[in-house]
Write a protein that holds these residues in place. Sequence first.
Motif, PDB file in Angstrom:
ATOM      1  N   GLY A 127       0.827  -1.195   0.000  1.00 47.45           N
ATOM      2  CA  GLY A 127       0.000   0.000   0.000  1.00 47.45           C
ATOM      3  C   GLY A 127       0.862   1.245   0.000  1.00 47.45           C
ATOM      4  N   ALA A 128       0.216   2.388   0.145  1.00 45.50           N
ATOM      5  CA  ALA A 128       0.901   3.673   0.006  1.00 45.50           C
ATOM      6  C   ALA A 128       0.998   4.403   1.338  1.00 45.50           C
ATOM      7  CB  ALA A 128       0.156   4.559  -0.996  1.00 45.50           C
ATOM      8  N   VAL A 129       2.090   5.143   1.478  1.00 43.49           N
ATOM      9  CA  VAL A 129       2.255   6.079   2.589  1.00 43.49           C
ATOM     10  C   VAL A 129       1.680   7.414   2.141  1.00 43.49           C
ATOM     11  CG1 VAL A 129       4.015   7.495   3.745  1.00 43.49           C
ATOM     12  CG2 VAL A 129       4.216   5.008   3.742  1.00 43.49           C
ATOM     13  N   LEU A 130       0.960   8.091   3.021  1.00 42.30           N
ATOM     14  CA  LEU A 130       0.400   9.409   2.724  1.00 42.30           C
ATOM     15  C   LEU A 130       1.143  10.462   3.538  1.00 42.30           C
ATOM     16  CD1 LEU A 130      -1.650  11.407   1.529  1.00 42.30           C
ATOM     17  CD2 LEU A 130      -3.256  10.694   3.336  1.00 42.30           C
ATOM     18  N   ILE A 131       1.736  11.448   2.828  1.00 43.26           N
ATOM     19  CA  ILE A 131       2.485  12.531   3.473  1.00 43.26           C
ATOM     20  C   ILE A 131       1.780  13.851   3.190  1.00 43.26           C
ATOM     21  CG2 ILE A 131       4.657  13.826   3.473  1.00 43.26           C
ATOM     22  CD1 ILE A 131       6.072  11.225   2.662  1.00 43.26           C
ATOM     23  N   LYS A 132       1.677  14.658   4.246  1.00 45.90           N
ATOM     24  CA  LYS A 132       1.166  16.020   4.097  1.00 45.90           C
ATOM     25  C   LYS A 132       2.079  16.930   4.903  1.00 45.90           C
ATOM     26  CE  LYS A 132      -2.912  18.943   4.559  1.00 45.90           C
ATOM     27  NZ  LYS A 132      -4.300  19.025   5.033  1.00 45.90           N
ATOM     28  N   GLU A 133       2.699  17.894   4.208  1.00 46.97           N
ATOM     29  CA  GLU A 133       3.648  18.832   4.809  1.00 46.97           C
ATOM     30  C   GLU A 133       4.783  18.057   5.480  1.00 46.97           C
ATOM     31  OE1 GLU A 133       1.104  21.333   7.142  1.00 46.97           O
ATOM     32  OE2 GLU A 133       0.176  22.201   5.354  1.00 46.97           O
ATOM     33  N   SER A 134       4.901  18.114   6.786  1.00 44.34           N
ATOM     34  CA  SER A 134       6.021  17.445   7.457  1.00 44.34           C
ATOM     35  C   SER A 134       5.600  16.162   8.161  1.00 44.34           C
ATOM     36  CB  SER A 134       6.656  18.391   8.477  1.00 44.34           C
ATOM     37  OG  SER A 134       5.706  18.722   9.480  1.00 44.34           O
ATOM     38  N   MET A 135       4.396  15.661   7.850  1.00 42.55           N
ATOM     39  CA  MET A 135       3.861  14.519   8.570  1.00 42.55           C
ATOM     40  C   MET A 135       3.566  13.321   7.667  1.00 42.55           C
ATOM     41  SD  MET A 135       3.669  15.504  11.749  1.00 42.55           S
ATOM     42  CE  MET A 135       2.562  14.332  12.517  1.00 42.55           C
ATOM     43  N   ILE A 136       3.868  12.141   8.179  1.00 44.57           N
ATOM     44  CA  ILE A 136       3.391  10.901   7.571  1.00 44.57           C
ATOM     45  C   ILE A 136       2.056  10.625   8.242  1.00 44.57           C
ATOM     46  CG2 ILE A 136       3.788   8.438   7.248  1.00 44.57           C
ATOM     47  CD1 ILE A 136       6.798   9.017   7.423  1.00 44.57           C
ATOM     48  N   LEU A 137       0.968  10.811   7.501  1.00 47.15           N
ATOM     49  CA  LEU A 137      -0.367  10.680   8.089  1.00 47.15           C
ATOM     50  C   LEU A 137      -0.786   9.233   8.261  1.00 47.15           C
ATOM     51  CD1 LEU A 137      -2.350  13.507   6.227  1.00 47.15           C
ATOM     52  CD2 LEU A 137      -1.094  13.622   8.390  1.00 47.15           C
ATOM     53  N   SER A 138      -0.507   8.406   7.234  1.00 43.32           N
ATOM     54  CA  SER A 138      -0.965   7.017   7.292  1.00 43.32           C
ATOM     55  C   SER A 138      -0.131   6.149   6.362  1.00 43.32           C
ATOM     56  CB  SER A 138      -2.449   6.926   6.915  1.00 43.32           C
ATOM     57  OG  SER A 138      -2.674   7.494   5.643  1.00 43.32           O
ATOM     58  N   ALA A 139      -0.268   4.843   6.547  1.00 46.41           N
ATOM     59  CA  ALA A 139       0.436   3.859   5.715  1.00 46.41           C
ATOM     60  C   ALA A 139      -0.546   2.755   5.341  1.00 46.41           C
ATOM     61  CB  ALA A 139       1.628   3.288   6.459  1.00 46.41           C
ATOM     62  N   ALA A 140      -0.160   1.928   4.397  1.00 46.37           N
ATOM     63  CA  ALA A 140      -0.991   0.818   3.909  1.00 46.37           C
ATOM     64  C   ALA A 140      -2.289   1.314   3.293  1.00 46.37           C
ATOM     65  CB  ALA A 140      -1.260  -0.209   5.016  1.00 46.37           C
ATOM     66  N   ASN A 141      -2.253   2.510   2.690  1.00 42.21           N
ATOM     67  CA  ASN A 141      -3.418   3.045   1.990  1.00 42.21           C
ATOM     68  C   ASN A 141      -3.568   2.355   0.631  1.00 42.21           C
ATOM     69  OD1 ASN A 141      -4.068   5.440   3.812  1.00 42.21           O
ATOM     70  ND2 ASN A 141      -1.922   5.798   3.340  1.00 42.21           N
ATOM     71  N   VAL A 142      -4.793   2.145   0.210  1.00 41.43           N
ATOM     72  CA  VAL A 142      -5.060   1.537  -1.092  1.00 41.43           C
ATOM     73  C   VAL A 142      -5.507   2.643  -2.046  1.00 41.43           C
ATOM     74  CG1 VAL A 142      -6.443  -0.145  -2.361  1.00 41.43           C
ATOM     75  CG2 VAL A 142      -5.701  -0.646  -0.010  1.00 41.43           C
ATOM     76  N   LEU A 143      -4.832   2.740  -3.191  1.00 42.44           N
ATOM     77  CA  LEU A 143      -5.114   3.779  -4.176  1.00 42.44           C
ATOM     78  C   LEU A 143      -5.930   3.215  -5.327  1.00 42.44           C
ATOM     79  CD1 LEU A 143      -1.564   5.453  -4.450  1.00 42.44           C
ATOM     80  CD2 LEU A 143      -3.327   5.784  -2.716  1.00 42.44           C
ATOM     81  N   PRO A 144      -6.667   4.075  -6.032  1.00 40.01           N
ATOM     82  CA  PRO A 144      -7.416   3.603  -7.210  1.00 40.01           C
ATOM     83  C   PRO A 144      -6.450   3.261  -8.339  1.00 40.01           C
ATOM     84  CG  PRO A 144      -7.528   5.994  -7.050  1.00 40.01           C
ATOM     85  CD  PRO A 144      -6.841   5.524  -5.806  1.00 40.01           C
ATOM     86  N   LEU A 145      -6.715   2.189  -9.045  1.00 40.73           N
ATOM     87  CA  LEU A 145      -5.842   1.774 -10.154  1.00 40.73           C
ATOM     88  C   LEU A 145      -6.256   2.450 -11.453  1.00 40.73           C
ATOM     89  CD1 LEU A 145      -5.520  -2.089  -9.622  1.00 40.73           C
ATOM     90  CD2 LEU A 145      -3.957  -0.294  -8.872  1.00 40.73           C
ATOM     91  N   SER A 146      -5.265   2.839 -12.242  1.00 41.43           N
ATOM     92  CA  SER A 146      -5.528   3.316 -13.596  1.00 41.43           C
ATOM     93  C   SER A 146      -5.737   2.112 -14.498  1.00 41.43           C
ATOM     94  CB  SER A 146      -4.342   4.140 -14.096  1.00 41.43           C
ATOM     95  OG  SER A 146      -4.546   4.511 -15.437  1.00 41.43           O
ATOM     96  N   SER A 147      -6.506   2.294 -15.542  1.00 43.42           N
ATOM     97  CA  SER A 147      -6.741   1.187 -16.478  1.00 43.42           C
ATOM     98  C   SER A 147      -5.718   1.175 -17.601  1.00 43.42           C
ATOM     99  CB  SER A 147      -8.151   1.293 -17.071  1.00 43.42           C
ATOM    100  OG  SER A 147      -8.295   2.534 -17.740  1.00 43.42           O
TER     101      SER A 147
END
Length: 199
Positions: A127-147
């Motif tokens: 999954g994906a790590v989500l970063i905003k400014e100076s913070m790692i908000l979350s990990a193991a995020n699932v993103l939408p797939l492109s076709s």
Amino acid sequence: MLEGIKMEVQENLKDIIIRSEKLIKELRSDTQCLLCELEDIKKGFYKIQSAASTFYLRAYLSNYIEDFDALATAINHLAQTRHGALIVVQRHNEIASHIHRGITVNAELSSSLIESIFYPGNPLHDGAVLIKESMILSAANVLPLSSINAGESKLGTRHRAAIGLSERTDALILVVSEETGKLSFAKDGSLYPISTNNL
């Protein structure tokens, strides 16, 4: 840094011109390997694109991430060890409605934390790590797939996920390929190579 990238682009363009002129002169020769020469020219263009996109990545992120060097160090180390990674940097658009939220982290951005998240076997490494400014908000995020599939080879899930989110938001999504160790980033539905030399 910009001057160094400009010099690199200039040198690679000169090399491509020399190779192209040589190829034109030798086209009538039966011993000339046209495919080999074209492959070398293609590699030259890849180097140019990679250098330029690395510069623009810094520019695109400069107003949205406080410690770019920590992020650069992390993705360099992940690339060297071929530990696959998917890192989302939120910019203007909120992305919560576009992802399936993973595990909350809420920790200050650091290269060691990013590297440990993507260490193989860590429960958060898929999954994906989500970063905003100076913070790692979350990990193991699932993103939408492109076709879409780009280039001559099929894209892996990480690359399709990066492109998929970039088609829907203005986020920048960094990808480290587990198979090759190559770095790239997705923006506006396109994938761009990153040169580790210029990070």
